[in-house]
Each structure stands twice: as structure tokens, then as C-alpha cells.
Design a protein around this motif. Structure first.
Motif, PDB file in Angstrom:
ATOM      1  N   LEU A  79       0.831  -1.213   0.000  1.00  0.00           N
ATOM      2  CA  LEU A  79       0.000   0.000   0.000  1.00  0.00           C
ATOM      3  C   LEU A  79       0.861   1.257   0.000  1.00  0.00           C
ATOM      4  O   LEU A  79       0.576   2.219  -0.728  1.00  0.00           O
ATOM      5  CB  LEU A  79      -0.925  -0.003   1.225  1.00  0.00           C
ATOM      6  CG  LEU A  79      -2.103  -0.969   1.168  1.00  0.00           C
ATOM      7  CD1 LEU A  79      -2.784  -1.053   2.529  1.00  0.00           C
ATOM      8  CD2 LEU A  79      -3.087  -0.550   0.092  1.00  0.00           C
ATOM      9  N   ASP A  80       1.932   1.257   0.787  1.00  0.00           N
ATOM     10  CA  ASP A  80       2.834   2.407   0.828  1.00  0.00           C
ATOM     11  C   ASP A  80       3.506   2.622  -0.529  1.00  0.00           C
ATOM     12  O   ASP A  80       3.582   3.750  -1.024  1.00  0.00           O
ATOM     13  CB  ASP A  80       3.879   2.202   1.926  1.00  0.00           C
ATOM     14  CG  ASP A  80       4.799   3.393   2.069  1.00  0.00           C
ATOM     15  OD1 ASP A  80       4.307   4.542   2.078  1.00  0.00           O
ATOM     16  OD2 ASP A  80       6.021   3.184   2.175  1.00  0.00           O
ATOM     17  N   ALA A  81       3.973   1.533  -1.144  1.00  0.00           N
ATOM     18  CA  ALA A  81       4.624   1.654  -2.448  1.00  0.00           C
ATOM     19  C   ALA A  81       3.639   2.133  -3.507  1.00  0.00           C
ATOM     20  O   ALA A  81       3.977   2.970  -4.347  1.00  0.00           O
ATOM     21  CB  ALA A  81       5.232   0.312  -2.861  1.00  0.00           C
ATOM     22  N   TRP A  82       2.420   1.625  -3.476  1.00  0.00           N
ATOM     23  CA  TRP A  82       1.392   2.050  -4.435  1.00  0.00           C
ATOM     24  C   TRP A  82       1.114   3.540  -4.277  1.00  0.00           C
ATOM     25  O   TRP A  82       1.017   4.276  -5.264  1.00  0.00           O
ATOM     26  CB  TRP A  82       0.136   1.231  -4.219  1.00  0.00           C
ATOM     27  CG  TRP A  82      -0.967   1.463  -5.215  1.00  0.00           C
ATOM     28  CD1 TRP A  82      -0.908   2.180  -6.380  1.00  0.00           C
ATOM     29  CD2 TRP A  82      -2.300   0.957  -5.150  1.00  0.00           C
ATOM     30  NE1 TRP A  82      -2.111   2.142  -7.027  1.00  0.00           N
ATOM     31  CE2 TRP A  82      -2.980   1.409  -6.293  1.00  0.00           C
ATOM     32  CE3 TRP A  82      -2.971   0.176  -4.227  1.00  0.00           C
ATOM     33  CZ2 TRP A  82      -4.312   1.091  -6.540  1.00  0.00           C
ATOM     34  CZ3 TRP A  82      -4.296  -0.145  -4.477  1.00  0.00           C
ATOM     35  CH2 TRP A  82      -4.958   0.313  -5.619  1.00  0.00           C
ATOM     36  N   ASN A  83       1.016   3.995  -3.053  1.00  0.00           N
ATOM     37  CA  ASN A  83       0.751   5.406  -2.790  1.00  0.00           C
ATOM     38  C   ASN A  83       1.902   6.287  -3.269  1.00  0.00           C
ATOM     39  O   ASN A  83       1.683   7.340  -3.860  1.00  0.00           O
ATOM     40  CB  ASN A  83       0.514   5.609  -1.290  1.00  0.00           C
ATOM     41  CG  ASN A  83       0.194   7.039  -0.956  1.00  0.00           C
ATOM     42  OD1 ASN A  83      -0.560   7.691  -1.655  1.00  0.00           O
ATOM     43  ND2 ASN A  83       0.769   7.522   0.126  1.00  0.00           N
ATOM     44  N   LYS A 106       2.626   5.862  -7.382  1.00  0.00           N
ATOM     45  CA  LYS A 106       1.485   6.195  -8.247  1.00  0.00           C
ATOM     46  C   LYS A 106       1.319   5.168  -9.359  1.00  0.00           C
ATOM     47  O   LYS A 106       1.094   5.494 -10.512  1.00  0.00           O
ATOM     48  CB  LYS A 106       1.632   7.599  -8.844  1.00  0.00           C
ATOM     49  CG  LYS A 106       1.887   8.689  -7.845  1.00  0.00           C
ATOM     50  CD  LYS A 106       0.757   8.835  -6.869  1.00  0.00           C
ATOM     51  CE  LYS A 106       1.013  10.033  -5.968  1.00  0.00           C
ATOM     52  NZ  LYS A 106       0.606   9.833  -4.619  1.00  0.00           N
ATOM     53  N   TRP A 107       1.462   3.876  -8.974  1.00  0.00           N
ATOM     54  CA  TRP A 107       1.237   2.802  -9.929  1.00  0.00           C
ATOM     55  C   TRP A 107      -0.185   2.866 -10.456  1.00  0.00           C
ATOM     56  O   TRP A 107      -1.092   3.324  -9.760  1.00  0.00           O
ATOM     57  CB  TRP A 107       1.396   1.437  -9.252  1.00  0.00           C
ATOM     58  CG  TRP A 107       2.783   0.998  -8.969  1.00  0.00           C
ATOM     59  CD1 TRP A 107       3.903   1.294  -9.666  1.00  0.00           C
ATOM     60  CD2 TRP A 107       3.202   0.149  -7.891  1.00  0.00           C
ATOM     61  NE1 TRP A 107       4.994   0.686  -9.091  1.00  0.00           N
ATOM     62  CE2 TRP A 107       4.583  -0.020  -8.007  1.00  0.00           C
ATOM     63  CE3 TRP A 107       2.533  -0.479  -6.855  1.00  0.00           C
ATOM     64  CZ2 TRP A 107       5.314  -0.789  -7.134  1.00  0.00           C
ATOM     65  CZ3 TRP A 107       3.250  -1.249  -5.968  1.00  0.00           C
ATOM     66  CH2 TRP A 107       4.623  -1.399  -6.113  1.00  0.00           C
ATOM     67  N   SER A 108      -0.384   2.351 -11.652  1.00  0.00           N
ATOM     68  CA  SER A 108      -1.743   2.193 -12.158  1.00  0.00           C
ATOM     69  C   SER A 108      -2.423   1.098 -11.343  1.00  0.00           C
ATOM     70  O   SER A 108      -1.768   0.321 -10.641  1.00  0.00           O
ATOM     71  CB  SER A 108      -1.709   1.801 -13.633  1.00  0.00           C
ATOM     72  OG  SER A 108      -1.163   0.497 -13.770  1.00  0.00           O
ATOM     73  N   PHE A 109      -3.742   1.024 -11.452  1.00  0.00           N
ATOM     74  CA  PHE A 109      -4.470  -0.008 -10.719  1.00  0.00           C
ATOM     75  C   PHE A 109      -4.014  -1.392 -11.158  1.00  0.00           C
ATOM     76  O   PHE A 109      -3.883  -2.301 -10.338  1.00  0.00           O
ATOM     77  CB  PHE A 109      -5.988   0.148 -10.934  1.00  0.00           C
ATOM     78  CG  PHE A 109      -6.770  -0.904 -10.212  1.00  0.00           C
ATOM     79  CD1 PHE A 109      -6.999  -0.798  -8.851  1.00  0.00           C
ATOM     80  CD2 PHE A 109      -7.268  -2.001 -10.887  1.00  0.00           C
ATOM     81  CE1 PHE A 109      -7.706  -1.774  -8.169  1.00  0.00           C
ATOM     82  CE2 PHE A 109      -7.976  -2.986 -10.225  1.00  0.00           C
ATOM     83  CZ  PHE A 109      -8.203  -2.865  -8.860  1.00  0.00           C
ATOM     84  N   GLY A 110      -3.741  -1.565 -12.449  1.00  0.00           N
ATOM     85  CA  GLY A 110      -3.309  -2.864 -12.963  1.00  0.00           C
ATOM     86  C   GLY A 110      -1.972  -3.307 -12.382  1.00  0.00           C
ATOM     87  O   GLY A 110      -1.799  -4.471 -12.003  1.00  0.00           O
TER      88      GLY A 110
END
Length: 114
Positions: free
Chosen positions: A60-64, A67-71
Motif C-alpha cells: 500500500l505504501d509503495a502504491w501510494n 502512483k502505480w496504475s491499478f493494474g
């Protein structure tokens, strides 16, 4: 890539392989529990549970931060629930980090506008 983003990817990489190993060991312990008197499922279940929770928090931290795409984010999550997926996630994250370092150095040296 700033230092906080690089750190979040590094943390995710560090926990992905141990999480995958613990998942495989949990599967082995489950088979041994059914076929022998050996029962290490409670211990391995707890170890795997802690590592999986750490993986999800770091994911979750890395995604935030990245700014990865949802995919892309979904791919890294799906890899966490597959028996060998943590190893694949670690390899992908390593390649992504290396590419980011190369792009950062190129921008700093003014070689390309990446």
C-alpha cells in the motif's frame, strides 16, 4: 525517484521473498499435518500471517508513493497470494528500481529528459 519512494520499494522487495518462503513452508506443513503426526501449522501460520500483513502494508505504501496504475498494483497484490509469486514480485521490483536509478542518473547528468 525520491528517497522515500525508493525506500518504500526496497521495503516491499525485502519482505516479498521471505513472505513467499513462509507461504511455501506453510503449504508443506499443511501436507505434513495431514500425513504425519508433525504439526507446525500454528507456528508457520503465525509467521506467514505477520509477513503477509507486512507485505500488504508495504505494498500500500509503495502504491501510494509510486502512483502505480491499478493494474500494476493489482499485479503485485496477486503475486503475494500465489505460492511462488513473492519471488516474481521481488524480481520485478528489482528491475523497476534499477531502471529508476538509471533514469535518475541520466536526468541528473542531462543526458536525456526522462
Amino acid at each position: 525517484m525520491d528517497i522515500k519512494t525508493a525506500s518504500s520499494l526496497h521495503r516491499l522487495r525485502l519482505v516479498s521473498a521471505p513472505e513467499a518462503v513462509s507461504f511455501l513452508l506453510l503449504l508443506v506443513c499443511s501436507v505434513l499435518k495431514r500425513t504425519t503426526d508433525f504439526n507446525a501449522v500454528p507456528v508457520m501460520g503465525a509467521v506467514h500471517g505477520v509477513l503477509f500483513i507486512l507485505y500488504v502494508l508495504f505494498w500500500l505504501d509503495a502504491w501510494n508513493r509510486t502512483k502505480w496504475s491499478f493494474g500494476t498494483a493489482a499485479l503485485y497484490f496477486v503475486l503475494s497470494v500465489l505460492p511462488l509469486g513473492g519471488f516474481l514480485a521481488e524480481r520485478k521490483l528489482k528491475r523497476e528500481a534499477e531502471a529508476a536509478v538509471i533514469a535518475s542518473r541520466a536526468r541528473r547528468e542531462g543526458v536525456v529528459n526522462a
